[in-house]
Design an enzyme around this catalytic site. Structure first.
Site, mmCIF file in Angstrom:
data_model
loop_
_atom_site.group_PDB
_atom_site.id
_atom_site.type_symbol
_atom_site.label_atom_id
_atom_site.label_comp_id
_atom_site.label_asym_id
_atom_site.label_seq_id
_atom_site.Cartn_x
_atom_site.Cartn_y
_atom_site.Cartn_z
ATOM 1 C CG HIS A 272 -2.002 -1.091 1.071
ATOM 2 N ND1 HIS A 272 -2.742 -1.543 2.144
ATOM 3 C CD2 HIS A 272 -2.413 -1.811 0.000
ATOM 4 C CE1 HIS A 272 -3.563 -2.491 1.735
ATOM 5 N NE2 HIS A 272 -3.386 -2.682 0.448
ATOM 6 C CB CYS B 157 4.050 18.116 -11.925
ATOM 7 S SG CYS B 157 4.822 18.265 -10.300
ATOM 8 C CB CYS C 155 2.502 22.022 -11.015
ATOM 9 S SG CYS C 155 1.721 20.683 -10.088
ATOM 10 N N GLY D 2 -1.184 -10.353 11.815
ATOM 11 C CA GLY D 2 -1.688 -9.044 12.217
ATOM 12 C C GLY D 2 -2.578 -8.361 11.213
ATOM 13 C CB SER E 242 -9.063 -8.069 10.130
ATOM 14 O OG SER E 242 -9.065 -6.902 9.317
ATOM 15 C CG ASN F 299 -5.385 -10.899 13.346
ATOM 16 O OD1 ASN F 299 -4.604 -9.950 13.368
ATOM 17 N ND2 ASN F 299 -6.690 -10.741 13.261
ATOM 18 N N GLY G 54 -8.046 -11.834 17.068
ATOM 19 C CA GLY G 54 -9.375 -11.659 16.516
ATOM 20 C C GLY G 54 -9.562 -12.427 15.220
HETATM 21 ZN ZN LIG Z 1 3.241 19.350 -9.005
#
Ligand SMILES: [Zn+2]
Length: 283
Positions: free
Chosen positions: A122, A133, A183, A220, A222, A246, A248
């Protein structure tokens, strides 16, 4: 499940039984470092769901609130230290049977604990990208910019997941949100927001790593977010053994061969220590 054998021993035996483990980690690995989890033991939202990308892009108030909270939460987030779970994974990698570590966390704590074979599924919160930009800048630099643009601004902040914080509405209204210095475009941390997809190249790298693994361990998480759960499905379809550690219930429990409930940090520390006797780590 259903045996009386203590979780640590079952986990230790599972880890010892595989040579190329693909590990998927989530927020439960970082809670001990002071970074809260989004979800409770039942996998439900603990608090208001996080900001969606569409609103972040389209609504000034959402954008301002995001950066006000991020500004308030940064010190706590940026000074968090790796915990027991991070150290256990680093030791496991050194021992040679942890093949790849894919994390849903954006805090970089696995790398700071010494892990190398990490895919940040992620993204990472310590980098900021311009949606106009494409410029990439260190998040720490933006903190300075935001502080200078908001002299005297402060709020009483409660830390929240992903490096932001819960702050009062008046403090949000008074906050001057940052824009790209080149920008004027919108700035966003280089993380996958809710409503966004994991970049295809990154997902394919993780998928390919799992295809070469001999087992999957989830720690760790869910697994409520599909970007993580789909690796459990991929492993299940390939017939790989699956273990879940985990606190839960998780969305993958029905697909797991081994489920160990409890504190991720202490369970993994004990299991890896048993797997890697002192002085044997460099073998
Ligand atoms: Zn920019």
């Amino acid at each position: 499940m259903g045996t009386s054998e203590p979780g640590t021993e079952r986990l230790q035996r599972w880890i010892a039984g595989h040579r190329r483990v693909f590990a998927l980690t989530g927020a439960g690995c970082s809670t001990a470092s002071g970074i809260p989890d989004y979800r409770d033991d039942q996998g439900e939202w603990k608090r208001r769901p996080p900001v969606m990308i569409q609103a972040f892009r389209a609504e000034d108030a959402v954008y301002r609130r995001y950066w006000a909270r991020a500004c308030a939460g940064w010190r706590r987030f940026s000074t968090a230290a790796p915990g027991a779970a991070h150290r256990a994974f680093a030791a496991w990698e050194t021992a040679g049977t942890l093949w790849r570590l894919v994390t849903q966390n954006v805090d970089g704590l696995h790398q700071r604990a010494g892990s190398r074979a990490v895919i940040d599924l992620h993204g990472r919160l310590d980098v900021v990208i311009c949606l106009g930009c494409g410029a990439r800048t260190p998040r720490a630099d933006l903190q300075t910019v935001m502080s200078e643009a908001n002299p005297g601004w402060q709020s009483v902040a409660e830390p929240a997941p992903d490096g932001d914080a819960d702050i009062d509405a008046a403090a949000v209204d008074a906050f001057v949100a940052p824009h790209c210095e080149r920008c004027g475009g919108l700035l966003k941390p280089d993380v996958v927001f809710f409503g966004e997809n994991v970049p295809g190249e990154r997902y394919e790298a993780a998928r390919a790593a799992l295809a070469e693994a001999d087992a999957l361990l989830v720690a760790g998480s869910s697994l409520m977010v599909y970007s993580g759960f789909r690796f459990v499905r991929q492993a299940h379809e390939a017939g790989l053994p699956i273990a879940i550690v985990n606190r839960g219930r998780t969305r993958g429990d029905d697909l797991a061969d081994l489920k160990v409930e409890g504190d991720v940090g202490s369970l993994l520390t004990d299991a890896i220590a048993a797997r890697v006797p002192a002085g044997d780590a460099a073998r």
